[in-house]
Structures are given as C-alpha cells and as structure tokens.
Design a protein around this motif. Structure first.
Motif, mmCIF file in Angstrom:
data_model
loop_
_atom_site.group_PDB
_atom_site.id
_atom_site.type_symbol
_atom_site.label_atom_id
_atom_site.label_comp_id
_atom_site.label_asym_id
_atom_site.label_seq_id
_atom_site.Cartn_x
_atom_site.Cartn_y
_atom_site.Cartn_z
ATOM 1 N N GLY A 28 -26.331 -49.886 -15.698
ATOM 2 C CA GLY A 28 -26.463 -48.468 -15.485
ATOM 3 C C GLY A 28 -25.177 -47.735 -15.192
ATOM 4 N N ALA A 29 -24.039 -48.416 -15.249
ATOM 5 C CA ALA A 29 -22.766 -47.778 -14.915
ATOM 6 C C ALA A 29 -22.334 -46.796 -15.995
ATOM 7 C CB ALA A 29 -21.688 -48.829 -14.703
ATOM 8 N N ILE A 30 -22.640 -47.113 -17.239
ATOM 9 C CA ILE A 30 -22.241 -46.253 -18.361
ATOM 10 C C ILE A 30 -23.521 -45.847 -19.095
ATOM 11 C CG2 ILE A 30 -20.830 -46.092 -20.435
ATOM 12 C CD1 ILE A 30 -19.156 -46.503 -17.977
ATOM 13 N N THR A 31 -24.095 -44.717 -18.735
ATOM 14 C CA THR A 31 -25.351 -44.292 -19.347
ATOM 15 C C THR A 31 -25.191 -43.059 -20.217
ATOM 16 O OG1 THR A 31 -25.846 -43.030 -17.341
ATOM 17 C CG2 THR A 31 -26.749 -45.261 -17.488
ATOM 18 N N SER A 32 -24.013 -42.461 -20.231
ATOM 19 C CA SER A 32 -23.742 -41.327 -21.107
ATOM 20 C C SER A 32 -22.270 -41.369 -21.473
ATOM 21 C CB SER A 32 -24.073 -40.009 -20.411
ATOM 22 O OG SER A 32 -23.068 -39.679 -19.452
ATOM 23 N N ASN A 33 -21.861 -40.474 -22.357
ATOM 24 C CA ASN A 33 -20.458 -40.429 -22.750
ATOM 25 C C ASN A 33 -19.700 -39.330 -22.003
ATOM 26 O OD1 ASN A 33 -18.493 -41.730 -24.257
ATOM 27 N ND2 ASN A 33 -18.509 -40.155 -25.858
ATOM 28 N N VAL A 34 -20.292 -38.812 -20.929
ATOM 29 C CA VAL A 34 -19.666 -37.769 -20.124
ATOM 30 C C VAL A 34 -18.985 -38.408 -18.923
ATOM 31 C CG1 VAL A 34 -20.018 -35.661 -18.792
ATOM 32 C CG2 VAL A 34 -21.406 -36.101 -20.846
ATOM 33 N N LEU A 35 -17.689 -38.188 -18.789
ATOM 34 C CA LEU A 35 -16.952 -38.781 -17.680
ATOM 35 C C LEU A 35 -17.411 -38.181 -16.358
ATOM 36 C CD1 LEU A 35 -13.266 -38.814 -19.005
ATOM 37 C CD2 LEU A 35 -15.014 -40.569 -19.264
ATOM 38 N N THR A 36 -17.452 -39.007 -15.328
ATOM 39 C CA THR A 36 -17.704 -38.491 -13.993
ATOM 40 C C THR A 36 -16.506 -37.663 -13.536
ATOM 41 O OG1 THR A 36 -16.709 -40.367 -12.851
ATOM 42 C CG2 THR A 36 -19.045 -40.557 -13.460
ATOM 43 N N GLU A 37 -16.675 -36.965 -12.421
ATOM 44 C CA GLU A 37 -15.572 -36.144 -11.910
ATOM 45 C C GLU A 37 -14.356 -36.998 -11.614
ATOM 46 O OE1 GLU A 37 -12.867 -34.576 -9.094
ATOM 47 O OE2 GLU A 37 -14.351 -36.088 -8.535
ATOM 48 N N ARG A 38 -14.571 -38.148 -10.984
ATOM 49 C CA ARG A 38 -13.424 -39.000 -10.662
ATOM 50 C C ARG A 38 -12.800 -39.590 -11.922
ATOM 51 N NH1 ARG A 38 -13.943 -43.556 -6.158
ATOM 52 N NH2 ARG A 38 -15.259 -44.604 -7.691
ATOM 53 N N GLU A 39 -13.622 -40.027 -12.861
ATOM 54 C CA GLU A 39 -13.084 -40.563 -14.108
ATOM 55 C C GLU A 39 -12.255 -39.515 -14.838
ATOM 56 O OE1 GLU A 39 -16.776 -43.701 -14.938
ATOM 57 O OE2 GLU A 39 -16.694 -41.764 -15.968
ATOM 58 N N SER A 40 -12.740 -38.283 -14.858
ATOM 59 C CA SER A 40 -11.984 -37.207 -15.507
ATOM 60 C C SER A 40 -10.646 -36.983 -14.816
ATOM 61 C CB SER A 40 -12.800 -35.911 -15.485
ATOM 62 O OG SER A 40 -13.972 -36.042 -16.249
ATOM 63 N N ARG A 41 -10.677 -37.005 -13.492
ATOM 64 C CA ARG A 41 -9.437 -36.805 -12.726
ATOM 65 C C ARG A 41 -8.446 -37.932 -13.009
ATOM 66 N NH1 ARG A 41 -9.489 -38.526 -7.486
ATOM 67 N NH2 ARG A 41 -11.742 -38.195 -7.483
ATOM 68 N N TYR A 42 -8.922 -39.159 -13.034
ATOM 69 C CA TYR A 42 -8.057 -40.300 -13.325
ATOM 70 C C TYR A 42 -7.498 -40.214 -14.745
ATOM 71 C CZ TYR A 42 -9.549 -43.010 -9.177
ATOM 72 O OH TYR A 42 -9.767 -43.473 -7.916
ATOM 73 N N TRP A 43 -8.385 -39.933 -15.713
ATOM 74 C CA TRP A 43 -7.977 -39.945 -17.106
ATOM 75 C C TRP A 43 -6.974 -38.840 -17.415
ATOM 76 C CZ3 TRP A 43 -6.933 -42.946 -20.714
ATOM 77 C CH2 TRP A 43 -6.887 -42.563 -22.060
ATOM 78 N N LEU A 44 -7.116 -37.705 -16.737
ATOM 79 C CA LEU A 44 -6.183 -36.595 -16.942
ATOM 80 C C LEU A 44 -4.759 -37.014 -16.583
ATOM 81 C CD1 LEU A 44 -5.818 -33.611 -17.707
ATOM 82 C CD2 LEU A 44 -6.249 -33.033 -15.296
ATOM 83 N N GLN A 45 -4.620 -37.830 -15.554
ATOM 84 C CA GLN A 45 -3.292 -38.288 -15.164
ATOM 85 C C GLN A 45 -2.664 -39.184 -16.240
ATOM 86 O OE1 GLN A 45 -2.720 -39.509 -10.895
ATOM 87 N NE2 GLN A 45 -4.956 -39.352 -10.870
ATOM 88 N N VAL A 46 -3.503 -39.991 -16.899
ATOM 89 C CA VAL A 46 -2.979 -40.876 -17.942
ATOM 90 C C VAL A 46 -2.647 -40.092 -19.199
ATOM 91 C CG1 VAL A 46 -3.572 -42.794 -19.469
ATOM 92 C CG2 VAL A 46 -4.177 -42.900 -17.046
ATOM 93 N N GLU A 47 -3.498 -39.128 -19.543
ATOM 94 C CA GLU A 47 -3.250 -38.309 -20.739
ATOM 95 C C GLU A 47 -2.066 -37.383 -20.566
ATOM 96 O OE1 GLU A 47 -7.018 -37.466 -23.437
ATOM 97 O OE2 GLU A 47 -7.178 -36.498 -21.494
#
Length: 493
Positions: free
Chosen positions: A472-491
């Motif tokens: 149940g950890a990945i049930t949609s393709n929408v990033l969580t708030e924390r995932e979005s925050r983390y990914w923005l730093q990498v991008e």
C-alpha cells in the motif's frame, strides 16, 4: 567454440551468475566445497552464520531474483524458505547439473590467458573465472585484553557459530556488537530464557524496525530516489532525510533507555531490528559501552562498570577471506581483510577474464544487486554491453583506494543502481510516466530491472506495479508532500 567459465561458489551469487552466463552462451562450471547448494543459507556449522530460528530482515520482494517469485505471501522469510527458493531457482535454470559438489578450490591462478583452478591436486584451465565464494564466511573477533582468560561456562564464540538459545537459558550473556546479527541474537536470548542479556557496543546506532505502519522498512529507505539524491544533494541533506524517515518510524534509541546516538545517522549507523529497543525499554536488555578487558568471568567496560558473565558472543563483522587466490592475483587486488581493489567491486583491468561477485559490504539485502552484478558480468563478456574502459577502471580503483581507512559500507540501493546502469537495465523515468512515483519512491524490486534493456520482459510492468503496491505504499502516481519536497531538491539542486 563456447567459452568456459569457472564459478567458485554455489550460494546466491554463484547461482545467479551462472544463470546469466548461460543466457549469454557461456559454459559455466560451479565449484562448491559443500555437498549442497545455498552458501550461507545451508545452515552448515562452520560454513554458515545462519541459525535455526533466523528470519530475513529484508522483505520477500527484495529477497528474490527477477525470474522467480517466492511461494506464498509471507513478508519476511525463514532461512528454510530462502534455501528452498535457491533450490527451486537452480532447478528452474538447470544449474544443479553444473555444480561439482564437494570440490573445494585450493588455488586460483592465471597462466598466460587462461585461469587455472586447482582442487585436490587436480588442475583445470578455464577461459574465465568468477569468484563468488561469499563475503561473510570469516568472522572477525576484535582484540580484547584478557579474552583468552575467559572462564564462563558457555564460553566465547562469534555470532557466526550461534545455533540457538538453548545453551544460554538461565545464563548471563554478553553480546558484543550493534549490527544485525548481534541485535537479533540479543533479542532472541532475552525472549527465550537467558537470565541476563547485556549488549556492549562501540557506538549506539539508530534502530529501524523491519515493519513500520504496515510497510517493510527496506521499501522506504532503499529507493531509487535515495540513490539519485546521493549523487546530487549535499551529504548533510541526505543524512537529514534518512534520519527523518528512521526517527519517524521508530523514535530515537534514548527514548527507549538506550544511549543517545550521534546526531548524524551516517556517523552513528542504522540497524534493522523489530524487537530490540522495546526489550531495552523493559529492562530485559542492558546496554553498556565497549568492553575494555576480561579476567576470568569478569568483564570490564569503558564506563568503569564490571560484571560477571557465563558467555560472550561477538557479532563484530567479517574479514574478507579468499585464501585460494595466488600471490599474483592478491597483489593485483591489493587484498587485505577489509579491502580489495576492483572497479565497482567487480572487474580489475590488470586481471582480464576475472570477475568478483558479492564481495562488497552493504546495508540491505543482497539478492537484487547480486543479480544486477551478474547481468553486468554476463552482458560485458557476452558483448551485450560495451566493456568498461581500462582508464576509467583505473580511475575508479584509485578513487576507492583514496577512501581506504574510512567506512566502505554502501547501501543496497547504491549498489543496485551502480550495477543496473553498468548493465544497461536502469529504467528511464521518461519512458514510464505511469510508474514515475513507484520507480522513484517504491521498492527497488527486481521486476523494475526487466522493464527495458537486455532481457526486458513484456509482463515486467504488471509485475512491478504489483510489487510496488504490495504493502500500500505506492497506490497512486501522485507524490506525497514530502516526496515532492525531496524530489524538488534533486531536480533543482
């Protein structure tokens, strides 16, 4: 003419390498000193550090190869389950007939362009050779003043030789170390009747439970995002992010009554264990600083405390032990008890035709990176991917040598992505928009490395979607708030 390859060892690394070598048209012969396959998972005394009640601390999704799922739906597998799985895998690919059981390799040498394997005085030449004899076969027990004087009734052993709690019932036991085997065995002893359990450690690690909020922890911390962040973000930020995940899942050790770890998770380290800290909180396990001396049954510690014990178990790691390599190979690899020189743990430019499998030290499960390393070797030798550049290999080895003296432990996701890129099987995010979140923040399941590149499978997408959503950890393709925050730093570093 088919090229011959000697594979030394029939554990997981040797088996998966032989499978992929066959797929590239090679003729492997597997040398196994025991009378059964499985390496560590055989539980054979003196050859395996697996004890009867041991379960994996990695989930079934990450304790598998890409061609074969586990039977059933248990999340964490018993050692019996893993051995049965390896036997099924060997039979699936006809590997059993390639194994020469009871053949201990006494010497590996290179004469001209060929590799010579010597067993029981008989020499045989091969075109290539794979060393897959196991990283965890020679336990390292540190020097402690007076250790030879210990007179406790159940003695001093390595956790490698532990075979169950029965001899320790009603005994006072000291467990030295803070990695997986030490904490697992301390937990088992406290639960199964030892009179007293004390853990002595050089430093307090953070402890992450195997399961948190219904999700295996290896799905959370060994992700592709983590590998990309490691290459992009400052070390302090990666440290902060990992610590955030760990502390959110299990709190900090001092909240349970254990010593406070270093504020840096990288400095302190982290161990997966489900039951240890609650037992510390209940007073059923006591934590002490590192032991300083032993005299008879008395052990003294760094805080000045001294205590009597009936037995001591050392869970303090392993030395690299490849006694069959001849002097020339050892010199080229500059082999010692901790290090060997190789490009990405695998090839050496001065030793063409030699590959090394599974000899790096890491946190996390080995099955996924072992398969990816095996595919890189097979694809390189078979011509499916270009061979490594010799100059680049020398540079990689020089960089590795520059880090000698510091910790060389790597994380499962870093090893897996290293080998996947080398083998040409890392999936491109742009090619899989519907899997973007799963590929970034989901588990590094073996199925995701069959999406593209050599040996891609048509059902890989469906299998990876299943693996990513299993808990149940990945049930949609929408990033969580924390995932979005983390990914923005990498991008946008």
């Amino acid at each position: 003419m088919t090229e011959t390859v000697a594979v030394i060892g029939a554990g997981p690394g040797g088996l998966v390498t032989a499978r992929w070598l066959r797929s590239q048209g090679f003729e492997p012969t597997i040398f196994e000193q025991e009378l059964e396959l499985g390496g560590q998972w055989t539980r054979l005394p003196g050859r395996s550090g697996v004890w009867p009640a041991m379960y994996t601390n990695t989930s079934r999704v990450l304790t598998a190869f890409s061609d074969l799922d586990h039977d059933g739906d248990l999340t964490f597998l018993s050692n019996h389950d893993v051995l049965a799985y390896l036997n099924r895998y060997a039979d699936m690919f006809g590997l059993r007939t390639l194994i020469r059981f009871g053949q201990r390799v006494d010497r590996l040498s290179r004469i001209g362009a060929r590799w010579h394997v010597t067993c029981d005085g008989t020499d045989e030449a091969f075109d290539r050779v794979v060393v897959a004899s196991g990283r965890f076969t020679s336990p390292a027990i540190p020097a402690v003043s007076g250790i030879e004087t210990f007179t406790g009734s159940v003695g001093v052993i390595s956790t490698f030789d532990y075979r169950g709690a029965k001899p320790y019932v009603d005994k006072r036991i000291l467990v030295a170390g803070c990695a997986v085997s030490a904490l697992d065995i301390a937990t088992e002893l406290a639960q199964l009747g030892a009179a007293r359990v004390v853990v002595t450690q050089r430093r307090q690690r953070y402890v992450l439970p195997k399961f948190a909020a219904g999700v295996p922890s290896d799905h959370r911390i060994f992700t592709r995002y983590g590998a990309l962040a490691n290459a992009t973000l400052p070390p302090a930020e990666i440290d902060r992010q990992l610590k955030e995940i760990v502390v959110e899942a299990n709190g900090t050790p001092q909240q349970y009554g254990a010593p406070a770890p270093d504020p840096s998770l990288f400095t302190a380290g982290v161990t997966l264990n489900q039951g240890y800290l609650p037992l510390v909180a209940e007073g059923r396990i006591t934590v002490r600083p590192w032991l300083t001396s032993i005299s008879g049954t008395q052990v003294s510690f760094g805080d000045g405390h001294a205590e009597e014990f009936d037995g001591i178990l050392f869970g303090t790691g392993f030395a690299l032990d490849l006694p069959f390599l001849d002097d020339g190979i050892r010199a080229a690899l500059d082999l010692d008890a901790v290090h060997l020189d190789a490009d990405r743990y695998t090839f050496h430019p001065d030793l063409p035709g030699l590959a090394i499998v599974g000899m790096w030290d890491q946190s996390g499960g080995y099955f996924v990176p072992l398969e990816l390393q095996a595919r890189w070797i097979a694809y390189t030798w078979g011509g499916a991917v270009p061979p490594p550049n010799a100059a680049g290999q020398h540079d990689a080895i020089a960089a590795y040598r520059a880090r000698r003296g510091s910790s060389q432990k790597t994380r499962m996701n870093l090893a897996a992505l290293t080998f996947a890129r080398a083998a040409g099987v890392e999936p491109c995010l742009e090619n899989w928009p519907d899997l973007r979140r799963a590929l970034l923040f989901g588990p590094l399941a073996p199925s995701c490395f069959r999406l593209e590149g050599p040996d891609a499978l048509p059902d890989a997408q469906a299998r990876f979607e299943r693996d990513a959503a299993a808990f149940g950890a990945i049930t949609s393709n929408v990033l969580t708030e924390r995932e979005s925050r983390y990914w923005l730093q990498v991008e946008s570093p």
